[in-house]
Design a protein around this motif. Sequence first.
Motif, mmCIF file in Angstrom:
data_model
loop_
_atom_site.group_PDB
_atom_site.id
_atom_site.type_symbol
_atom_site.label_atom_id
_atom_site.label_comp_id
_atom_site.label_asym_id
_atom_site.label_seq_id
_atom_site.Cartn_x
_atom_site.Cartn_y
_atom_site.Cartn_z
ATOM 1 N N CYS A 61 -1.176 -43.833 -72.418
ATOM 2 C CA CYS A 61 -2.522 -43.875 -72.999
ATOM 3 C C CYS A 61 -2.447 -44.411 -74.427
ATOM 4 O O CYS A 61 -1.616 -43.966 -75.222
ATOM 5 C CB CYS A 61 -3.130 -42.486 -72.992
ATOM 6 S SG CYS A 61 -4.742 -42.397 -73.785
ATOM 7 N N LYS A 63 -4.535 -43.930 -76.852
ATOM 8 C CA LYS A 63 -5.023 -42.972 -77.844
ATOM 9 C C LYS A 63 -4.056 -41.810 -78.062
ATOM 10 O O LYS A 63 -3.638 -41.538 -79.172
ATOM 11 C CB LYS A 63 -6.389 -42.423 -77.429
ATOM 12 C CG LYS A 63 -6.961 -41.497 -78.475
ATOM 13 C CD LYS A 63 -8.297 -40.937 -78.090
ATOM 14 C CE LYS A 63 -8.772 -39.981 -79.171
ATOM 15 N NZ LYS A 63 -9.798 -39.088 -78.682
ATOM 16 N N CYS A 64 -3.679 -41.124 -76.966
ATOM 17 C CA CYS A 64 -2.819 -39.944 -77.116
ATOM 18 C C CYS A 64 -1.335 -40.285 -77.038
ATOM 19 O O CYS A 64 -0.497 -39.433 -77.300
ATOM 20 C CB CYS A 64 -3.185 -38.876 -76.092
ATOM 21 S SG CYS A 64 -2.987 -39.348 -74.368
ATOM 22 N N CYS A 84 -8.108 -41.954 -69.157
ATOM 23 C CA CYS A 84 -6.930 -41.091 -69.260
ATOM 24 C C CYS A 84 -7.292 -39.705 -68.760
ATOM 25 O O CYS A 84 -8.315 -39.155 -69.148
ATOM 26 C CB CYS A 84 -6.460 -41.052 -70.714
ATOM 27 S SG CYS A 84 -5.149 -39.883 -71.040
ATOM 28 N N CYS A 87 -6.710 -37.020 -72.129
ATOM 29 C CA CYS A 87 -7.618 -36.979 -73.276
ATOM 30 C C CYS A 87 -9.022 -37.515 -72.966
ATOM 31 O O CYS A 87 -9.876 -37.542 -73.832
ATOM 32 C CB CYS A 87 -7.021 -37.750 -74.458
ATOM 33 S SG CYS A 87 -6.860 -39.519 -74.172
ATOM 34 N N GLU A 89 -10.091 -40.473 -72.609
ATOM 35 C CA GLU A 89 -10.423 -41.696 -73.327
ATOM 36 C C GLU A 89 -10.460 -42.861 -72.338
ATOM 37 O O GLU A 89 -9.653 -42.944 -71.426
ATOM 38 C CB GLU A 89 -9.379 -41.970 -74.410
ATOM 39 C CG GLU A 89 -9.645 -43.173 -75.263
ATOM 40 C CD GLU A 89 -10.855 -43.000 -76.159
ATOM 41 O OE1 GLU A 89 -11.446 -44.042 -76.526
ATOM 42 O OE2 GLU A 89 -11.205 -41.864 -76.494
#
Length: 92
Positions: A61, A63-64, A84, A87, A89
């Motif tokens: 992912c 973002k995370c 995801c 998270c 996202e």
Amino acid sequence: MTGKEKGKKGRVLTVNPSKESLLIEKINMIKKHMKPTRKYTQGGIIEKEAPIQISNVMLVCPKCAKPTKIGNSVLQDGRKLRMCKKCREVID
């Protein structure tokens, strides 16, 4: 996810859906003995990537920054989005 390359990250170079495998940059490197040809003028031992089964790979992912499974989300206008599972996202 498994094997000698467990935990490593890389960029996907090619995908082969018929064989359910893919090539990842600098992952699963092998040494191949090559004769001199037009492409490899000297020949010798060449290191290159070998294919990995798709089932042994997970998407990371953005973002995370963790390996995650992918879920689908349908918007009200009918478009599908990948997201995801950790998270929530949206991915690309």
